[in-house]
Design a protein around this motif. Structure first.
Motif, mmCIF file in Angstrom:
data_model
loop_
_atom_site.group_PDB
_atom_site.id
_atom_site.type_symbol
_atom_site.label_atom_id
_atom_site.label_comp_id
_atom_site.label_asym_id
_atom_site.label_seq_id
_atom_site.Cartn_x
_atom_site.Cartn_y
_atom_site.Cartn_z
ATOM 1 N N LYS A 102 27.250 -31.197 57.237
ATOM 2 C CA LYS A 102 28.682 -31.662 57.584
ATOM 3 C C LYS A 102 28.554 -31.502 59.261
ATOM 4 C CE LYS A 102 33.287 -29.777 57.445
ATOM 5 N NZ LYS A 102 33.969 -31.212 57.200
ATOM 6 N N GLU A 103 29.073 -32.617 59.735
ATOM 7 C CA GLU A 103 28.852 -32.728 61.215
ATOM 8 C C GLU A 103 30.439 -33.093 61.479
ATOM 9 O OE1 GLU A 103 25.823 -35.321 62.568
ATOM 10 O OE2 GLU A 103 24.193 -34.028 61.770
ATOM 11 N N GLY A 104 31.086 -32.383 62.185
ATOM 12 C CA GLY A 104 32.421 -32.593 62.677
ATOM 13 C C GLY A 104 33.289 -32.631 61.335
ATOM 14 N N PRO A 105 34.037 -33.746 61.135
ATOM 15 C CA PRO A 105 34.971 -33.868 59.772
ATOM 16 C C PRO A 105 34.108 -34.643 58.762
ATOM 17 C CG PRO A 105 35.514 -35.614 61.667
ATOM 18 C CD PRO A 105 34.451 -34.697 62.127
ATOM 19 N N HIS A 106 32.875 -35.071 58.960
ATOM 20 C CA HIS A 106 32.119 -35.933 57.994
ATOM 21 C C HIS A 106 31.098 -35.246 57.849
ATOM 22 C CE1 HIS A 106 34.675 -39.129 59.304
ATOM 23 N NE2 HIS A 106 34.607 -39.087 60.609
ATOM 24 N N ARG A 107 30.498 -35.557 56.180
ATOM 25 C CA ARG A 107 29.421 -35.214 55.812
ATOM 26 C C ARG A 107 28.361 -36.409 55.928
ATOM 27 N NH1 ARG A 107 27.805 -31.116 53.499
ATOM 28 N NH2 ARG A 107 29.577 -29.353 53.052
ATOM 29 N N TYR A 108 27.142 -35.891 55.910
ATOM 30 C CA TYR A 108 25.898 -36.990 56.042
ATOM 31 C C TYR A 108 24.904 -36.845 55.049
ATOM 32 C CZ TYR A 108 28.355 -38.498 60.540
ATOM 33 O OH TYR A 108 29.119 -39.256 61.115
ATOM 34 N N LEU A 109 24.485 -37.740 54.099
ATOM 35 C CA LEU A 109 23.234 -37.678 53.383
ATOM 36 C C LEU A 109 22.122 -38.361 54.219
ATOM 37 C CD1 LEU A 109 21.812 -36.920 51.129
ATOM 38 C CD2 LEU A 109 22.818 -38.741 49.952
ATOM 39 N N ARG A 110 21.180 -37.687 54.751
ATOM 40 C CA ARG A 110 20.038 -38.378 55.626
ATOM 41 C C ARG A 110 18.888 -38.268 54.858
ATOM 42 N NH1 ARG A 110 22.682 -35.597 60.321
ATOM 43 N NH2 ARG A 110 23.997 -37.193 61.368
ATOM 44 N N VAL A 111 18.183 -39.344 54.437
ATOM 45 C CA VAL A 111 16.976 -39.421 53.890
ATOM 46 C C VAL A 111 15.922 -39.914 54.875
ATOM 47 C CG1 VAL A 111 15.551 -40.302 51.844
ATOM 48 C CG2 VAL A 111 17.974 -39.758 51.626
ATOM 49 N N TYR A 112 14.671 -39.208 55.246
ATOM 50 C CA TYR A 112 13.929 -39.601 56.199
ATOM 51 C C TYR A 112 12.837 -40.035 55.390
ATOM 52 C CZ TYR A 112 16.916 -37.133 59.493
ATOM 53 O OH TYR A 112 17.788 -36.759 60.334
ATOM 54 N N ILE A 113 12.318 -41.326 55.663
ATOM 55 C CA ILE A 113 11.117 -42.078 54.859
ATOM 56 C C ILE A 113 10.039 -42.431 55.917
ATOM 57 C CG2 ILE A 113 12.612 -42.559 53.171
ATOM 58 C CD1 ILE A 113 12.419 -45.534 54.118
ATOM 59 N N ASP A 114 8.737 -42.607 55.596
ATOM 60 C CA ASP A 114 7.810 -43.153 56.337
ATOM 61 C C ASP A 114 6.767 -43.976 55.347
ATOM 62 O OD1 ASP A 114 6.472 -43.663 58.644
ATOM 63 O OD2 ASP A 114 5.554 -41.477 58.898
ATOM 64 N N LYS A 115 5.974 -44.352 56.371
ATOM 65 C CA LYS A 115 4.937 -45.148 55.561
ATOM 66 C C LYS A 115 3.682 -45.488 56.588
ATOM 67 C CE LYS A 115 6.076 -50.097 56.447
ATOM 68 N NZ LYS A 115 6.737 -51.286 55.916
ATOM 69 N N PRO A 116 2.252 -45.514 56.448
ATOM 70 C CA PRO A 116 1.316 -45.965 57.448
ATOM 71 C C PRO A 116 1.813 -47.118 58.321
ATOM 72 C CG PRO A 116 0.294 -45.374 55.138
ATOM 73 C CD PRO A 116 1.902 -45.750 54.916
ATOM 74 N N GLY A 117 1.766 -46.883 59.533
ATOM 75 C CA GLY A 117 2.178 -47.986 60.302
ATOM 76 C C GLY A 117 3.749 -48.010 60.633
ATOM 77 N N GLY A 118 4.477 -47.415 59.905
ATOM 78 C CA GLY A 118 5.988 -46.967 60.314
ATOM 79 C C GLY A 118 6.922 -47.718 59.496
ATOM 80 N N ILE A 119 8.055 -47.217 59.720
ATOM 81 C CA ILE A 119 9.117 -47.793 58.766
ATOM 82 C C ILE A 119 10.120 -48.851 59.514
ATOM 83 C CG2 ILE A 119 11.385 -47.023 57.844
ATOM 84 C CD1 ILE A 119 9.332 -46.468 55.810
ATOM 85 N N THR A 120 10.395 -49.932 58.993
ATOM 86 C CA THR A 120 11.256 -51.006 59.562
ATOM 87 C C THR A 120 12.535 -50.858 59.198
ATOM 88 O OG1 THR A 120 10.893 -52.479 57.957
ATOM 89 C CG2 THR A 120 9.142 -52.734 59.586
ATOM 90 N N LEU A 121 13.637 -51.648 59.852
ATOM 91 C CA LEU A 121 14.848 -51.717 59.658
ATOM 92 C C LEU A 121 15.003 -52.431 58.236
ATOM 93 C CD1 LEU A 121 17.446 -50.731 60.761
ATOM 94 C CD2 LEU A 121 17.804 -52.855 61.866
ATOM 95 N N ASP A 122 14.401 -53.167 57.818
ATOM 96 C CA ASP A 122 14.380 -53.974 56.434
ATOM 97 C C ASP A 122 13.930 -52.785 55.438
ATOM 98 O OD1 ASP A 122 14.967 -56.174 57.407
ATOM 99 O OD2 ASP A 122 13.181 -57.118 57.278
ATOM 100 N N ASP A 123 12.833 -51.920 55.487
ATOM 101 C CA ASP A 123 12.522 -50.889 54.749
ATOM 102 C C ASP A 123 13.647 -50.078 54.423
ATOM 103 O OD1 ASP A 123 10.017 -51.974 54.755
ATOM 104 O OD2 ASP A 123 9.325 -50.272 56.267
ATOM 105 N N CYS A 124 14.339 -49.443 55.674
ATOM 106 C CA CYS A 124 15.580 -48.578 55.511
ATOM 107 C C CYS A 124 16.611 -49.291 54.594
ATOM 108 C CB CYS A 124 16.000 -48.078 56.582
ATOM 109 S SG CYS A 124 14.973 -47.332 57.679
#
Length: 154
Positions: free
Chosen positions: A32-54
């Motif tokens: 919970k941050e301020g009035p909102h709740r956030y569900l954050r999922v952090y992902i990775d792969k060799p070479g890094g994650i792209t916007l398309d991957d997200c």
């Protein structure tokens, strides 16, 4: 600190998606941050994650979350890379980043320091071992550590 019930449910839902895409789960946060709740999922792969991957993971996970509806309150879903200063949480993270410079933030100071930076040698028997250029080997019990993350050098 242990995972919340929501984080455990989301982990079970996201793991098959990540396995299929050959991505790694780094972390899940339900906050919970301020009035909102956030569900954050952090992902990775060799070479890094792209916007398309997200986006790909976000669409598939959203579908699964809509089907099972495990979260009662409203929330924002965010899929992200862990960033350059990636936290090391799992034992496998410590193994993967051996030899890298890390920053260890402590709950209470050791030798008047709450932040210790050095080369990660290993995690063994819940002891983080660092090589610090000025003083050599330092051993830090994991229970005294608030967070360990990759150190960014500019």
């Amino acid at each position: 600190m242990g995972k919340t019930k929501v984080e455990k449910i989301v982990e079970d839902l996201v793991q098959p998606i990540l396995k299929k895409e050959e991505f790694e789960l780094v972390d899940i946060e339900f906050k919970k941050e301020g009035p909102h709740r956030y569900l954050r999922v952090y992902i990775d792969k060799p070479g890094g994650i792209t916007l398309d991957d997200c986006q790909k993971v976000s669409e598939q996970l959203s579908e699964k979350l809509d089907e099972t509806d495990p979260i009662e309150e409203n929330y924002f879903l965010e899929i992200s890379s862990p960033g350059l200063d990636r936290p090391l949480k799992k034992d496998s993270d410590f193994e993967k980043f051996k030899g890298e410079n890390v920053e260890v933030r402590l709950y209470e100071a050791i030798d008047n320091k709450k932040v210790i930076e050095g080369e990660l040698l290993e995690l063994k028997d819940n002891i983080i071992k660092l090589n610090i250029s000025e003083i050599g080997l330092v051993e830090i019990p994991r229970e005294k550590v608030a967070v360990t993350k990759l150190a960014i050098k500019f």
